[in-house]
Design an enzyme around this catalytic site. Sequence first.
Site, mmCIF file in Angstrom:
data_model
loop_
_atom_site.group_PDB
_atom_site.id
_atom_site.type_symbol
_atom_site.label_atom_id
_atom_site.label_comp_id
_atom_site.label_asym_id
_atom_site.label_seq_id
_atom_site.Cartn_x
_atom_site.Cartn_y
_atom_site.Cartn_z
ATOM 1 N N ASP A 201 3.753 6.283 10.032
ATOM 2 C CA ASP A 201 3.760 6.059 8.628
ATOM 3 C C ASP A 201 5.354 5.941 7.969
ATOM 4 O OD1 ASP A 201 2.577 6.785 6.273
ATOM 5 O OD2 ASP A 201 3.732 8.262 5.962
ATOM 6 N N GLU A 259 3.983 0.912 10.043
ATOM 7 C CA GLU A 259 3.601 0.715 8.929
ATOM 8 C C GLU A 259 5.093 0.410 8.073
ATOM 9 O OE1 GLU A 259 1.883 2.428 4.625
ATOM 10 O OE2 GLU A 259 3.596 3.372 5.824
HETATM 11 C C1 NOJ Z 1 1.823 5.490 3.739
HETATM 12 C C2 NOJ Z 1 0.396 5.887 3.832
HETATM 13 O O1 NOJ Z 1 -0.500 4.831 4.177
HETATM 14 C C3 NOJ Z 1 0.089 6.540 2.387
HETATM 15 O O2 NOJ Z 1 -1.386 6.753 2.325
HETATM 16 C C4 NOJ Z 1 0.965 7.599 2.103
HETATM 17 O O3 NOJ Z 1 0.795 7.814 0.643
HETATM 18 C C5 NOJ Z 1 2.423 6.978 2.449
HETATM 19 N N1 NOJ Z 1 2.536 6.404 3.563
HETATM 20 C C6 NOJ Z 1 3.251 8.409 2.146
HETATM 21 O O4 NOJ Z 1 3.176 9.256 3.472
#
Ligand code: NOJ
Length: 533
Positions: A201, A259
Amino acid sequence: MTDRGSAWWRGAAIYQVYVRSFADGNGDGTGDLTGLRQHLPHIAGLGVDAIWLCPWYPSPMADSGYDVSDYRDIEPAFGTLAEAEKFIEEAHSLGLKVIIDIVPNHCSDRHRWFLDAVAAGPGSPQREMFWFRPASPEPPNDWQSRFGGSAWSRVPDGEWYLHLYAPEQPDLNWENPVVHQEFREVLRFWFDRGVDGFRIDVADGLVKDPALPDVNGRSPEDNGSAQLPFSDLDGVHEIYREWRQIADSYPEPRVFVGEMWLPDQERFARYLRPDELHSAFNFDFLSCPLEADKLRAVIDSTLAAHALVGAPATWVLSNHDTTRHVTRYGRADTSFSFADRQQGAPTDLELGTRRARAAALLSMSLPGGVYIYQGEELGLPEVEDLPDEVRQDPVFSRTNGADPGRDGCRVPLPWGGSAAPYDFGGDETWLPQPAGWERYTVAAEAADEGSMLRLYQQALRLRRALPSLGDGPLTWLPSAEGVLAFARDDHFTCVVNLSGAAVALPEHTEILLASGPLDEGSLPSDTAVWLAR
Ligand code: NOJ
């Protein structure tokens, strides 16, 4: 060609499970591991290679699990650690790899680390786990939370702490070696339990400029902006080099997918150098309008950037943060942007569905891996009319409703039946399902030859069977304006017609699969076809 062996991840089709909304096994209206285990045959039956699960750790759910209060356990509403281990075993026995989410940028304000830091007081080593700054009338700088409002909140003694997301998600301080040590142990904890990889993440965000300089209104969405002091700093790569060594110390391949929403493809590719992450989500493709020239430009730049580091590309149409693509593609503007979700824009769902079918064949035949977000195989649209009082996403509350947030793509899946909860489980689901979803249930679509589900099953099974697909080269073929045509090798061609008029099919020996009816040998607009040649 997809290597089904040690490099399975280079061409994998990966199904994203949002546990809370997948299937409910204990009747409380929230998805859980029992429900997931019961419905594993649905995932295996699609013909995917792996599952990625959104966070399953204990969490107060301030951000639907992305606020983790213990990285070494399972959220009680989802199940137990023993059940997670059973799930991993069962997935493996069905030939599915398991990727779990890790959230290293921030934890929950209920995590022991943060509770201890608050209790220990200013100047304590416990506060060094986070970004605390002395009590002062104004926040330490002008950084904004990505969910709206200031990125700084106070603890009761007046000190400020940084949270790039909700106040319940304090940012961890990766300058501190203890943070490194903790996460190394967390990785091993799950690798030892058999998980095959992690989705990371906010992979670009862990390292901050310790001077915490003002950004003067610049935001991560400003394309091509100069470097921001909380995104994509060079130091972050050291972390992934450390992590890669851990992954590589296991005999079976363990993988990382990052991500990162970054404007610069070359900087993006740096994360995919051979001693860092294995792959990352392609959000340029997700955000791109469904227009042939723009798609071709994104495909080319993606492949060129990945070639620099020898990494496979990935292709993503939707996830749990973005507007479902059946809805996006039914609008005049088919792009995606966090800045404007186009809530309520006129939408033709029939057109959106036709285009989504074509986009599915496109994404599954491009070189590299492909992600499928639960429900896209059913053609679910975004639920745009959720009443304000049921919305749970902090984006909605922190922007005072200016941004509807992400609940509309997180509505529990319909499995069967003719009314809510559509066999999801329970009486009332944690987010309400709309009327009219009986046509999208797994049961209804399994019985309908022309359904999205049947298309996904056919396409994914072919993708697995055809050596031309998955990892490997792509060659563009001559095509009319508004048409994408490419070969994957001497045996396979994909044509996607977005031109507005029917076009003739190129030379072929067999039609393998089409996203919609063909018109006497020609390919109608908003339709894609896979051809053997
Ligand atoms: C990306 C995640 O996909 C999202 O759902 C989340 O709110 C943020 N990162 C913060 O962790």
